[in-house]
Design a protein around this motif. Structure first.
Motif, PDB file in Angstrom:
ATOM      1  N   ILE A 317       0.867  -1.181   0.000  1.00  0.00           N
ATOM      2  CA  ILE A 317       0.000   0.000   0.000  1.00  0.00           C
ATOM      3  C   ILE A 317       0.903   1.230   0.000  1.00  0.00           C
ATOM      4  O   ILE A 317       1.889   1.284   0.742  1.00  0.00           O
ATOM      5  N   SER A 319       0.977   5.782  -0.617  1.00  0.00           N
ATOM      6  CA  SER A 319       0.233   7.035  -0.793  1.00  0.00           C
ATOM      7  C   SER A 319       0.783   7.780  -1.996  1.00  0.00           C
ATOM      8  O   SER A 319       1.994   7.919  -2.152  1.00  0.00           O
ATOM      9  N   ASP A 320      -0.105   8.253  -2.841  1.00  0.00           N
ATOM     10  CA  ASP A 320       0.283   9.055  -3.998  1.00  0.00           C
ATOM     11  C   ASP A 320      -0.381  10.422  -3.856  1.00  0.00           C
ATOM     12  O   ASP A 320      -1.597  10.505  -3.646  1.00  0.00           O
ATOM     13  N   GLY A 324      -4.068   9.407  -4.504  1.00  0.00           N
ATOM     14  CA  GLY A 324      -4.532   8.922  -3.200  1.00  0.00           C
ATOM     15  C   GLY A 324      -3.851   7.604  -2.861  1.00  0.00           C
ATOM     16  O   GLY A 324      -2.701   7.372  -3.220  1.00  0.00           O
ATOM     17  N   THR A 325      -4.567   6.725  -2.205  1.00  0.00           N
ATOM     18  CA  THR A 325      -3.994   5.440  -1.811  1.00  0.00           C
ATOM     19  C   THR A 325      -3.907   4.496  -3.009  1.00  0.00           C
ATOM     20  O   THR A 325      -4.882   4.282  -3.716  1.00  0.00           O
ATOM     21  N   THR A 327      -2.941   0.604  -4.192  1.00  0.00           N
ATOM     22  CA  THR A 327      -2.793  -0.775  -3.730  1.00  0.00           C
ATOM     23  C   THR A 327      -2.097  -1.566  -4.830  1.00  0.00           C
ATOM     24  O   THR A 327      -2.661  -1.767  -5.908  1.00  0.00           O
ATOM     25  N   LYS A 382     -10.621   0.681  -0.588  1.00  0.00           N
ATOM     26  CA  LYS A 382     -10.821   1.360   0.697  1.00  0.00           C
ATOM     27  C   LYS A 382     -10.359   0.539   1.911  1.00  0.00           C
ATOM     28  O   LYS A 382      -9.849   1.098   2.876  1.00  0.00           O
ATOM     29  N   THR A 385      -5.675  -4.306   2.866  1.00  0.00           N
ATOM     30  CA  THR A 385      -4.342  -3.999   3.382  1.00  0.00           C
ATOM     31  C   THR A 385      -3.341  -5.045   2.889  1.00  0.00           C
ATOM     32  O   THR A 385      -3.695  -6.000   2.208  1.00  0.00           O
ATOM     33  N   GLN A 430      -2.057   6.105   8.508  1.00  0.00           N
ATOM     34  CA  GLN A 430      -1.746   5.921   7.092  1.00  0.00           C
ATOM     35  C   GLN A 430      -0.400   5.210   6.920  1.00  0.00           C
ATOM     36  O   GLN A 430      -0.256   4.286   6.113  1.00  0.00           O
ATOM     37  N   GLU A 434       0.617   1.492   5.210  1.00  0.00           N
ATOM     38  CA  GLU A 434       1.658   1.337   4.195  1.00  0.00           C
ATOM     39  C   GLU A 434       2.740   0.358   4.634  1.00  0.00           C
ATOM     40  O   GLU A 434       3.269  -0.400   3.820  1.00  0.00           O
TER      41      GLU A 434
END
Length: 695
Positions: A317, A319-320, A324-325, A327, A382, A385, A430, A434
């Motif tokens: 995971i 963050s961009d 956004g997130t 996967t 959403k 994980t 967050q 990740e």
């Protein structure tokens, strides 16, 4: 939709090694020669494509695994460049979980180093076929044959050269291809792009023939035709050798060994050829096994074909700032399209795919669909994980979860302003999503917010990202050791709970025995009562209660580990017994048993390896002894001493400065978590009293 032949042309590989062996430099050269990049990035000046994070560019190390895609010989190569530092082994673990093959990069001078062994064993766990690339053949002290011997002895692998170096150290200029029996040299004036094939130098011919004979003998076991020719004294063709070698690599983890100098632009194109020729495609890896979502004992399989039902694993995971997130998903079967609804069987939740992205480090290209064998990033998920399976709801499957390492060190942090305070917990949450090896929690006794990680560098990077990437100001305290609680002896605890709650009697009774055990993951539960004598939901409630109680300890509040808890007896009353009653009774009985068994504090011991010039070995050993450590092995290697020891983590803060000053900066070390061991009583009292706790 991709055809089966197109999937056969995919190679999903990882580049893995000890820190500073040259992984990222090798990857940068691969991207240049395949035409993915128009110029070469360099680690030392912060321009490496794959080290895109600011923290990576400043430190010159890889911190997070980065994915990219390139093409060679009309084949698609998906590459994941992994970190070499021990603090970031989680990145290697989750990458190897989803890869079909790997290239292990070794320093020609240092050979098999500690982190090389660690990542190699991680690859063993997932049965990943590998090639070995002996890098830095241009360095003083480079020893190709010694590296092969160490791969065999230290890593326990069948390994044979398929190349020989032409020259060593500053005279290194190319390689001998032992399969085609040609010399390959690389023109320096065009950065190694032009390859010159020549006859093998006369002085190398006997050695090349000997190594080729040894290679054919080693792989003859994997191909009957080759074996028959070899036994009859016939010379096999290049195609026959390649076919047998490919079988050996894929079926038995046989290791072909290549060599070169990535920094000097030598040996990369033959390495790319070997990746195509010997590492498996998704088709070669065969069907993938998982578990039935309703019955974990039942095995389900999926074939790596486009017309199968969709399935994959979310392995990372990230963050961009624009999307956004993200996967990252390895698709094992079927195909996936933008806008599709997929299913997470562990969370029992549906997810919608808003975007499918092909990644090139931190750059991205949008795709309309992706297929079996591909590695892509999905936007819009959403709840999923790291390590969780994604599939179709009407055909659920669950692939094995990943194992994540234990965090052994912590620091206290606090927000600088009230604005920072409002943001901080969300940012930490967050980062936890990740990075599964990172954790945080409030210490109820001191009121501090503690962040936990794999080492000082790991926590330093986390704190820097909180401040720089997320714009949250924090003050960071001194590193603290993450201790554990254990027990000294065998003891039992019994508890009966009987109380009316909401007008209904809640009853439970448990007799539990605890005993010291070598289970470092926590508490191992066993029941002497069969499911016939106790309903499954009651037994599950007891087990869950004990496992949920263990992280709180009983004396200091550190998690329990190294304990086996056995349910000996549980009185059952069909009228009044309830899961709640047994949950409370089990927790009380477990705590009582642990108190009776005697408290022992456990501290993390680290595996320390120091490489030092011989004249400083006495000083290094003296330092280790002063730090309550003990030396477990010593060996000489390349005019240096390699000292292996076990040392408590609490003694290792600032060790790099101590070692530098005592060896004139000529020694280096690696540190990795080894095990939790008992702490003596005097030191236990001292540590606890510093926290205001008195035994």
């Amino acid at each position: 939709m991709k055809t089966q032949n197109e999937i056969h042309n995919i190679r999903n590989i990882g580049i893995m090694a000890h820190i500073d062996a040259g992984k990222t430099t090798t990857t940068e050269r691969i991207l240049y020669y395949t035409g993915k990049n128009y110029k070469m990035g360099e680690v030392h000046d912060g321009t490496a494509t794959m080290d895109w994070m600011v923290q990576e560019q400043e430190r010159g190390i890889t911190i997070t695994s980065a994915a990219t895609t390139c093409h060679w010989q009309k084949k698609t190569i998906n590459i994941i460049d992994t970190p070499g530092h021990v603090d970031f082994t989680i990145e290697v673990e989750r990458s190897l979980r989803v890869l079909d093959g790997a290239v292990g990069v070794f320093d020609a001078v240092s050979g098999v180093e500690p982190q090389s062994e660690t990542v190699w064993h991680q690859a063993d766990r997932y049965n990943v076929p590998r090639l070995a690339f002996i890098n830095k053949m241009d360095r003083v002290g480079a020893d190709f044959q010694n590296c092969i011997l160490e791969i065999r002895s230290k890593l326990g692998k069948k390994a044979n050269a398929i190349q020989l170096p032409i020259g060593e150290e500053e005279k290194f200029r190319g390689v001998v291809d032992l399969i085609r029996m040609k010399a390959i040299c690389f023109k320096e004036e065009d950065l190694g792009c032009s390859i010159v094939e020549q006859e093998i130098p006369e002085e190398l011919m006997l050695e090349a023939e000997s190594f080729r004979e040894e290679l054919i003998s080693a792989i003859a076991d994997y191909d009957d035709m080759l074996a028959e020719k070899y036994l009859n004294g016939e010379v096999p063709t290049q195609t026959e050798i390649k076919t047998a070698l490919r079988k050996a690599v894929i079926k038995d983890n046989f290791i072909p060994v290549l060599c070169g100098s990535a920094f000097k632009n030598k040996g990369i194109q033959p390495l790319l050829d070997a990746i195509i020729d010997y590492l498996p495609s998704p088709i070669d890896r065969g069907e993938i096994k998982g578990h039935n979502a309703k019955d974990s004992e039942k095995i389900e399989t999926r074939k790596p074909l486009p017309d199968e039902v969709f399935s994959g694993i979310a392995f990372k995971i990230a963050s961009d700032p624009f999307v956004g997130t993200l996967t990252f998903v390895r698709i094992y079967s079927g195909e996936l399209k933008v806008g599709a609804t997929i299913f997470n069987p562990l969370k029992k939740k549906r997810e919608r795919v808003q975007k499918i992205l092909q990644m090139h480090a931190n750059k991205r290209t949008e795709l309309e669909e992706a297929c079996a064998g591909e590695i892509v990033a999905l936007a819009g998920l959403k709840v999923t994980t790291t390590g969780e399976t994604l599939c179709l709801e009407h055909r659920p499957i669950i692939y094995d979860l990943m194992e994540f390492p234990e965090a052994v060190i912590s620091v206290a942090i606090e927000p600088k302003t009230s604005v920072d305070e409002k943001k901080l917990l969300g940012v930490l949450e967050q980062l936890k999503v990740e990075d599964p090896s990172f954790n945080f929690k409030h210490n109820p006794e001191t009121g501090q917010l503690l962040i936990y990680g794999m080492g000082e560098l790991h926590l330093e990077i986390i704190a820097d990202r909180v401040n720089r990437d997320f714009g949250v100001g924090i003050n960071v305290g001194r590193p603290q050791v993450s201790y554990r609680e254990g027990i000294k002896s065998i003891a039992t605890g019994e508890n009966t709970f009987s109380r009316e709650i909401n007008g209904k009697l809640q009853y439970g009774h448990c007799l539990i025995e605890v005993a010291p055990h070598d289970y470092q993951a926590g508490v191992l539960f066993e029941s002497k009562i069969s499911k016939r004598d106790l309903p499954a939901e009651i037994l599950e409630a007891i087990k869950k209660s004990i496992l949920d109680t263990a992280p709180g300890g009983c004396r200091v509040g550190y998690p329990f580990i190294n304990i086996k808890a056995t349910l000996l007896k549980a009185n059952y009353n069909e009228m009044d017994s309830s899961p709640l009653g047994y949950t409370i009774a089990a927790a009380n009985a477990f705590k009582t048993a642990c108190e009776a068994a005697g408290f022992v504090m456990l501290e993390p011991f680290m595996a320390l390896e120091v490489v030092t010039p011989g004249e400083f070995s006495g000083e290094v050993i003296s330092q280790i002894n002063m730090k309550r450590g003990h030396v477990v092995a010593m060996e000489s290697k390349n005019n240096k001493e390699v000292i292996k020891a076990e040392v408590p983590l609490s003694e290792m803060f600032g060790y790099s400065t101590d070692l530098r000053s005592s060896t004139q900066g000529r020694a280096n070390f690696t540190l990795a978590f080894n095990h939790y061991g008992p702490m003596d009583l005097a030191l236990t009292k001292k540590v606890l009293e510093s926290k205001g706790i008195y035994l």
